[in-house]
Motif scaffolding. Structure first.
Motif, PDB file in Angstrom:
ATOM      1  N   THR A  69       0.823  -1.208   0.000  1.00  0.00           N
ATOM      2  CA  THR A  69       0.000   0.000   0.000  1.00  0.00           C
ATOM      3  C   THR A  69       0.861   1.264   0.000  1.00  0.00           C
ATOM      4  N   ALA A  70       1.939   1.256   0.741  1.00  0.00           N
ATOM      5  CA  ALA A  70       2.829   2.420   0.799  1.00  0.00           C
ATOM      6  C   ALA A  70       3.503   2.659  -0.543  1.00  0.00           C
ATOM      7  N   VAL A  71       3.925   1.586  -1.194  1.00  0.00           N
ATOM      8  CA  VAL A  71       4.584   1.718  -2.498  1.00  0.00           C
ATOM      9  C   VAL A  71       3.578   2.231  -3.530  1.00  0.00           C
ATOM     10  N   ILE A  72       2.378   1.653  -3.551  1.00  0.00           N
ATOM     11  CA  ILE A  72       1.352   2.090  -4.503  1.00  0.00           C
ATOM     12  C   ILE A  72       0.983   3.540  -4.256  1.00  0.00           C
ATOM     13  N   ARG A  73       0.897   3.942  -3.013  1.00  0.00           N
ATOM     14  CA  ARG A  73       0.573   5.335  -2.682  1.00  0.00           C
ATOM     15  C   ARG A  73       1.631   6.275  -3.244  1.00  0.00           C
ATOM     16  N   GLN A  74       2.896   5.917  -3.071  1.00  0.00           N
ATOM     17  CA  GLN A  74       3.992   6.739  -3.578  1.00  0.00           C
ATOM     18  C   GLN A  74       3.947   6.820  -5.102  1.00  0.00           C
ATOM     19  N   VAL A  75       3.702   5.692  -5.764  1.00  0.00           N
ATOM     20  CA  VAL A  75       3.607   5.657  -7.227  1.00  0.00           C
ATOM     21  C   VAL A  75       2.446   6.519  -7.699  1.00  0.00           C
ATOM     22  N   ARG A  76       1.286   6.360  -7.057  1.00  0.00           N
ATOM     23  CA  ARG A  76       0.091   7.117  -7.436  1.00  0.00           C
ATOM     24  C   ARG A  76       0.324   8.624  -7.324  1.00  0.00           C
ATOM     25  N   ILE A  77       0.925   9.058  -6.240  1.00  0.00           N
ATOM     26  CA  ILE A  77       1.169  10.488  -6.013  1.00  0.00           C
ATOM     27  C   ILE A  77       2.036  11.080  -7.126  1.00  0.00           C
ATOM     28  N   HIS A  78       3.090  10.384  -7.473  1.00  0.00           N
ATOM     29  CA  HIS A  78       4.032  10.949  -8.441  1.00  0.00           C
ATOM     30  C   HIS A  78       3.523  10.841  -9.879  1.00  0.00           C
ATOM     31  N   LEU A  79       2.766   9.818 -10.186  1.00  0.00           N
ATOM     32  CA  LEU A  79       2.148   9.754 -11.515  1.00  0.00           C
ATOM     33  C   LEU A  79       1.120  10.865 -11.674  1.00  0.00           C
ATOM     34  N   GLU A  80       0.315  11.088 -10.652  1.00  0.00           N
ATOM     35  CA  GLU A  80      -0.689  12.153 -10.718  1.00  0.00           C
ATOM     36  C   GLU A  80      -0.020  13.524 -10.805  1.00  0.00           C
ATOM     37  N   ARG A  81       1.130  13.682 -10.171  1.00  0.00           N
ATOM     38  CA  ARG A  81       1.857  14.943 -10.259  1.00  0.00           C
ATOM     39  C   ARG A  81       2.275  15.235 -11.699  1.00  0.00           C
ATOM     40  N   ASP A  82       2.497  14.168 -12.475  1.00  0.00           N
ATOM     41  CA  ASP A  82       2.866  14.317 -13.887  1.00  0.00           C
ATOM     42  C   ASP A  82       1.637  14.301 -14.797  1.00  0.00           C
ATOM     43  N   GLY A  83       0.437  14.207 -14.225  1.00  0.00           N
ATOM     44  CA  GLY A  83      -0.780  14.243 -15.029  1.00  0.00           C
ATOM     45  C   GLY A  83      -1.203  12.883 -15.557  1.00  0.00           C
ATOM     46  N   LEU A  84      -0.705  11.807 -14.955  1.00  0.00           N
ATOM     47  CA  LEU A  84      -1.055  10.456 -15.391  1.00  0.00           C
ATOM     48  C   LEU A  84      -1.972   9.803 -14.368  1.00  0.00           C
ATOM     49  N   ASP A  85      -2.892   8.970 -14.841  1.00  0.00           N
ATOM     50  CA  ASP A  85      -3.849   8.294 -13.973  1.00  0.00           C
ATOM     51  C   ASP A  85      -3.349   6.883 -13.668  1.00  0.00           C
TER      52      ASP A  85
END
Length: 100
Positions: A69-85
């Protein structure tokens, strides 16, 4: 999202074309979401001058006792920062893996 595509080695993907008027062209344009996600996920914070906060620092999770969950959260945050879903990319990757 369309963008300039990169070859497997990270260089520009080029297919040289000589136009009728003598102008050379050949930069390949196409869907770049997966490529962009790959680049973002490989970064550490501070590597991109335009946005020093982007970069999930995934290498730190190799020996850490982090949960999935922590890894997915980190991935999600940074992808969204770049405009990716994240959810859309996850589905596209899973579909690609099942068809290969």
């Amino acid at each position: 999202m369309k963008g300039i595509l990169l070859a497997d080695n990270g260089d520009l993907a080029i297919k040289p074309v000589l136009e009728r008027d003598g102008i050379r062209s050949g930069i390949i344009i196409g869907g770049s979401e997966i490529q962009n996600a790959y680049i973002v996920l490989g970064m550490n914070q501070g590597e991109l001058k335009e946005d020093p906060l982007i970069g999930p620092n995934l290498l730190r999770f190799i020996r850490a006792k982090a949960t999935k969950t922590a890894v997915i959260r980190q991935v999600r945050i940074h992808l969204e920062r770049d405009g990716l879903d994240y959810d859309e990319l996850k589905e596209r990757i899973n579909i690609k893996l099942k068809t290969d």
